[in-house]
Write a protein that holds these residues in place. Structure first.
Motif, PDB file in Angstrom:
ATOM      1  N   SER A   1       8.464 -24.403  27.434  1.00  0.00           N
ATOM      2  CA  SER A   1       9.160 -24.739  26.187  1.00  0.00           C
ATOM      3  C   SER A   1       8.597 -26.048  25.629  1.00  0.00           C
ATOM      4  O   SER A   1       8.572 -27.063  26.334  1.00  0.00           O
ATOM      5  CB  SER A   1      10.658 -24.855  26.439  1.00  0.00           C
ATOM      6  OG  SER A   1      11.329 -25.205  25.253  1.00  0.00           O
ATOM      7  N   PRO A   2       8.110 -26.071  24.358  1.00  0.00           N
ATOM      8  CA  PRO A   2       7.492 -27.305  23.842  1.00  0.00           C
ATOM      9  C   PRO A   2       8.479 -28.445  23.649  1.00  0.00           C
ATOM     10  O   PRO A   2       8.119 -29.609  23.811  1.00  0.00           O
ATOM     11  CB  PRO A   2       6.885 -26.848  22.507  1.00  0.00           C
ATOM     12  CG  PRO A   2       7.691 -25.641  22.111  1.00  0.00           C
ATOM     13  CD  PRO A   2       8.070 -24.976  23.380  1.00  0.00           C
ATOM     14  N   ASP A   3       9.733 -28.145  23.302  1.00  0.00           N
ATOM     15  CA  ASP A   3      10.736 -29.189  23.100  1.00  0.00           C
ATOM     16  C   ASP A   3      12.110 -28.588  23.325  1.00  0.00           C
ATOM     17  O   ASP A   3      12.236 -27.436  23.723  1.00  0.00           O
ATOM     18  CB  ASP A   3      10.617 -29.810  21.690  1.00  0.00           C
ATOM     19  CG  ASP A   3      10.560 -28.747  20.606  1.00  0.00           C
ATOM     20  OD1 ASP A   3      11.340 -27.773  20.694  1.00  0.00           O
ATOM     21  OD2 ASP A   3       9.741 -28.875  19.686  1.00  0.00           O
ATOM     22  N   THR A   4      13.127 -29.385  23.044  1.00  0.00           N
ATOM     23  CA  THR A   4      14.518 -28.952  23.282  1.00  0.00           C
ATOM     24  C   THR A   4      15.176 -28.356  22.051  1.00  0.00           C
ATOM     25  O   THR A   4      16.366 -28.095  22.072  1.00  0.00           O
ATOM     26  CB  THR A   4      15.346 -30.154  23.761  1.00  0.00           C
ATOM     27  OG1 THR A   4      15.312 -31.188  22.753  1.00  0.00           O
ATOM     28  CG2 THR A   4      14.799 -30.688  25.064  1.00  0.00           C
ATOM     29  N   SER A   5      14.407 -28.131  20.975  1.00  0.00           N
ATOM     30  CA  SER A   5      14.989 -27.601  19.740  1.00  0.00           C
ATOM     31  C   SER A   5      14.651 -26.128  19.534  1.00  0.00           C
ATOM     32  O   SER A   5      14.711 -25.632  18.418  1.00  0.00           O
ATOM     33  CB  SER A   5      14.489 -28.418  18.538  1.00  0.00           C
ATOM     34  OG  SER A   5      13.076 -28.327  18.425  1.00  0.00           O
ATOM     35  N   GLN A   6      14.271 -25.414  20.590  1.00  0.00           N
ATOM     36  CA  GLN A   6      13.907 -24.012  20.478  1.00  0.00           C
ATOM     37  C   GLN A   6      15.158 -23.125  20.511  1.00  0.00           C
ATOM     38  O   GLN A   6      16.184 -23.490  21.067  1.00  0.00           O
ATOM     39  CB  GLN A   6      12.957 -23.618  21.615  1.00  0.00           C
ATOM     40  CG  GLN A   6      11.658 -24.403  21.652  1.00  0.00           C
ATOM     41  CD  GLN A   6      10.766 -24.106  20.455  1.00  0.00           C
ATOM     42  OE1 GLN A   6      10.653 -22.947  20.056  1.00  0.00           O
ATOM     43  NE2 GLN A   6      10.146 -25.123  19.893  1.00  0.00           N
ATOM     44  N   TYR A   7      15.003 -21.928  19.909  1.00  0.00           N
ATOM     45  CA  TYR A   7      16.059 -20.916  19.923  1.00  0.00           C
ATOM     46  C   TYR A   7      15.556 -19.692  20.704  1.00  0.00           C
ATOM     47  O   TYR A   7      14.344 -19.394  20.693  1.00  0.00           O
ATOM     48  CB  TYR A   7      16.454 -20.493  18.508  1.00  0.00           C
ATOM     49  CG  TYR A   7      17.243 -21.529  17.765  1.00  0.00           C
ATOM     50  CD1 TYR A   7      18.636 -21.497  17.753  1.00  0.00           C
ATOM     51  CD2 TYR A   7      16.607 -22.554  17.072  1.00  0.00           C
ATOM     52  CE1 TYR A   7      19.370 -22.449  17.071  1.00  0.00           C
ATOM     53  CE2 TYR A   7      17.324 -23.518  16.389  1.00  0.00           C
ATOM     54  CZ  TYR A   7      18.709 -23.467  16.390  1.00  0.00           C
ATOM     55  OH  TYR A   7      19.428 -24.409  15.733  1.00  0.00           O
ATOM     56  N   TYR A   8      16.482 -18.972  21.341  1.00  0.00           N
ATOM     57  CA  TYR A   8      16.136 -17.819  22.157  1.00  0.00           C
ATOM     58  C   TYR A   8      17.001 -16.625  21.746  1.00  0.00           C
ATOM     59  O   TYR A   8      18.144 -16.785  21.288  1.00  0.00           O
ATOM     60  CB  TYR A   8      16.354 -18.100  23.655  1.00  0.00           C
ATOM     61  CG  TYR A   8      15.427 -19.138  24.217  1.00  0.00           C
ATOM     62  CD1 TYR A   8      14.247 -18.777  24.852  1.00  0.00           C
ATOM     63  CD2 TYR A   8      15.736 -20.497  24.124  1.00  0.00           C
ATOM     64  CE1 TYR A   8      13.396 -19.723  25.372  1.00  0.00           C
ATOM     65  CE2 TYR A   8      14.877 -21.457  24.637  1.00  0.00           C
ATOM     66  CZ  TYR A   8      13.713 -21.072  25.264  1.00  0.00           C
ATOM     67  OH  TYR A   8      12.861 -22.012  25.790  1.00  0.00           O
ATOM     68  N   ARG A   9      16.420 -15.433  21.912  1.00  0.00           N
ATOM     69  CA  ARG A   9      17.178 -14.194  21.718  1.00  0.00           C
ATOM     70  C   ARG A   9      16.563 -13.108  22.597  1.00  0.00           C
ATOM     71  O   ARG A   9      15.440 -13.270  23.109  1.00  0.00           O
ATOM     72  CB  ARG A   9      17.190 -13.755  20.260  1.00  0.00           C
ATOM     73  CG  ARG A   9      15.875 -13.180  19.771  1.00  0.00           C
ATOM     74  CD  ARG A   9      15.977 -12.715  18.336  1.00  0.00           C
ATOM     75  NE  ARG A   9      14.738 -12.082  17.885  1.00  0.00           N
ATOM     76  CZ  ARG A   9      14.532 -11.631  16.645  1.00  0.00           C
ATOM     77  NH1 ARG A   9      15.490 -11.741  15.728  1.00  0.00           N
ATOM     78  NH2 ARG A   9      13.386 -11.069  16.318  1.00  0.00           N
ATOM     79  N   LEU A  10      17.278 -11.980  22.787  1.00  0.00           N
ATOM     80  CA  LEU A  10      16.843 -10.876  23.633  1.00  0.00           C
ATOM     81  C   LEU A  10      16.607  -9.640  22.777  1.00  0.00           C
ATOM     82  O   LEU A  10      17.385  -9.345  21.851  1.00  0.00           O
ATOM     83  CB  LEU A  10      17.888 -10.562  24.718  1.00  0.00           C
ATOM     84  CG  LEU A  10      18.219 -11.679  25.701  1.00  0.00           C
ATOM     85  CD1 LEU A  10      19.237 -11.178  26.716  1.00  0.00           C
ATOM     86  CD2 LEU A  10      16.972 -12.189  26.401  1.00  0.00           C
TER      87      LEU A  10
END
Length: 352
Positions: A91-100
């Motif tokens: 993960s490049p930073d802590t501002s990423q979003y995830y989905r399935l």
């Protein structure tokens, strides 16, 4: 009264916060999932599978935006596991979003709601155990301090003998001589026949063998500790070790097992609906195109969208290579009446 209310308010708040924390760390049920941010920007994504064997594909996608530009970072080799997860270490930073992305055996697919990982908060330590209160030593009082010794036990036989010998003792006290009449002598009473005493030996207690605790193995994937597994449950993974159908388990030390995922060789099967010929033309052949509503979406090999062809009414449709701008592998999705019918790929060579 106000002082007592404030005194009991603080423990109640601590109990409420601990309960909310335990609920937050529990695994959500698909299509929902749990995303927790660990140290070094590592993100733990976990879920519980309620679909069972109906899942055909499960992919984890990541994006800087909560609605667009999602790209798949992992496709699980075995998506039917009841409780599963994945650790994103890139993960490049802590501002990423995830989905399935979930594909079912009926052809229906589901996108979960995008979620931003939350910070991991360790549970509070347990309160220290209270020390047992010391009891005052018990001292015995001597008989000189007024303690009355126990009285002797008088049986019925003693009382009967004392009652029959009472007239003879009274004559001796008045005259000081024994009685001269032999008839006045009290016959001796034979001792009573007592029942035989029972054997007071203590009962024999059977000796049980000591219980040997079951051996527990720690399962690790890479540097991540997954879960403890009892020795009796290792039989479930027999097929994964011999046939390599799931994650392969390799023993490192006596009480630790490490999981190395088995990656099967990818095999390509040409589609019967979308394929290329020897001249390089792309064929789209749909026998029932006149009665169905078909559309095809084309993607680059990195899953970036190119274009789509809607409302296909011809049974055979040819596309020129100039629509793809370069040679190589391309992906496509064929939809029938709005439902995903096939998802495959094709290759366009340089010499045609």
């Amino acid at each position: 009264m106000k002082w007592y209310v404030g005194y009991f308010r603080f423990p109640v708040l601590i109990l409420l916060c601990s309960c909310l924390f335990q609920v937050a760390l529990g695994q959500d049920t698909l299509p929902s999932f749990t995303a927790v941010r660990r140290t070094n920007n590592r993100v733990l994504i976990s879920w519980t599978n309620p679909y069972g064997q109906k899942i055909r594909q499960l992919s984890i996608q990541r994006s800087k935006d909560s609605l667009r530009q999602f790209k798949s970072i992992m496709t699980l080799p075995d998506p039917v596991v009841l409780q599963n997860g994945y650790v994103d270490t890139r993960s490049p930073d802590t501002s990423q979003y995830y989905r399935l992305y979930i594909l079912l055996d009926s052809g229906r697919y589901i996108f979960s709601t995008s979620r931003k990982p939350v910070k991991y908060i360790p549970p509070p330590p347990p309160p220290p155990a209270k020390k047992p209160e010391q009891q005052a030593p018990v001292t015995r009082k001597s008989s000189q301090a007024g303690v009355v010794p126990p009285r002797p036990v008088v049986t019925e036989e003693d009382r009967l003998r004392e009652k029959l010998s009472a007239p003879e003792k009274a004559a001796d006290k008045t005259t000081g001589k024994p009685s001269e009449k032999p008839s006045e002598k009290v016959p001796e009473i034979p001792p009573p026949v007592l029942p035989p005493k029972e054997n007071n030996k203590p009962p024999v207690v059977p000796v049980t063998p000591p219980v040997v605790p079951e051996k527990i193995y720690q399962v690790k994937r890479g540097d991540t500790l997954k879960a403890p597994v009892r020795e009796s449950l290792l039989k479930r993974f027999r097929d994964s070790v011999t046939l390599k159908t799931k994650d392969t388990m390799v023993s490192v030390i006596n009480d630790t097992l490490i999981i190395r995922p088995f990656v099967p060789k990818e095999t390509f099967k040409v589609s019967r609906y979308v394929f290329t010929d020897k001249t390089g033309l792309l064929h789209i052949e749909l026998p029932d195109a006149a009665t169905r509503n078909y559309k095809v979406r084309f993607y680059e090999e990195d899953k970036s969208f190119l274009f789509e062809v809607k409302d296909i009414r011809d049974q055979i449709l040819l596309l020129d290579k100039a629509n793809f701008h370069h040679a190589g592998w391309f992906l496509f999705e064929l939809y029938e009446d709005g439902n995903l019918k096939e998802k495959n790929r094709f290759f366009i060579g340089k010499d045609f």
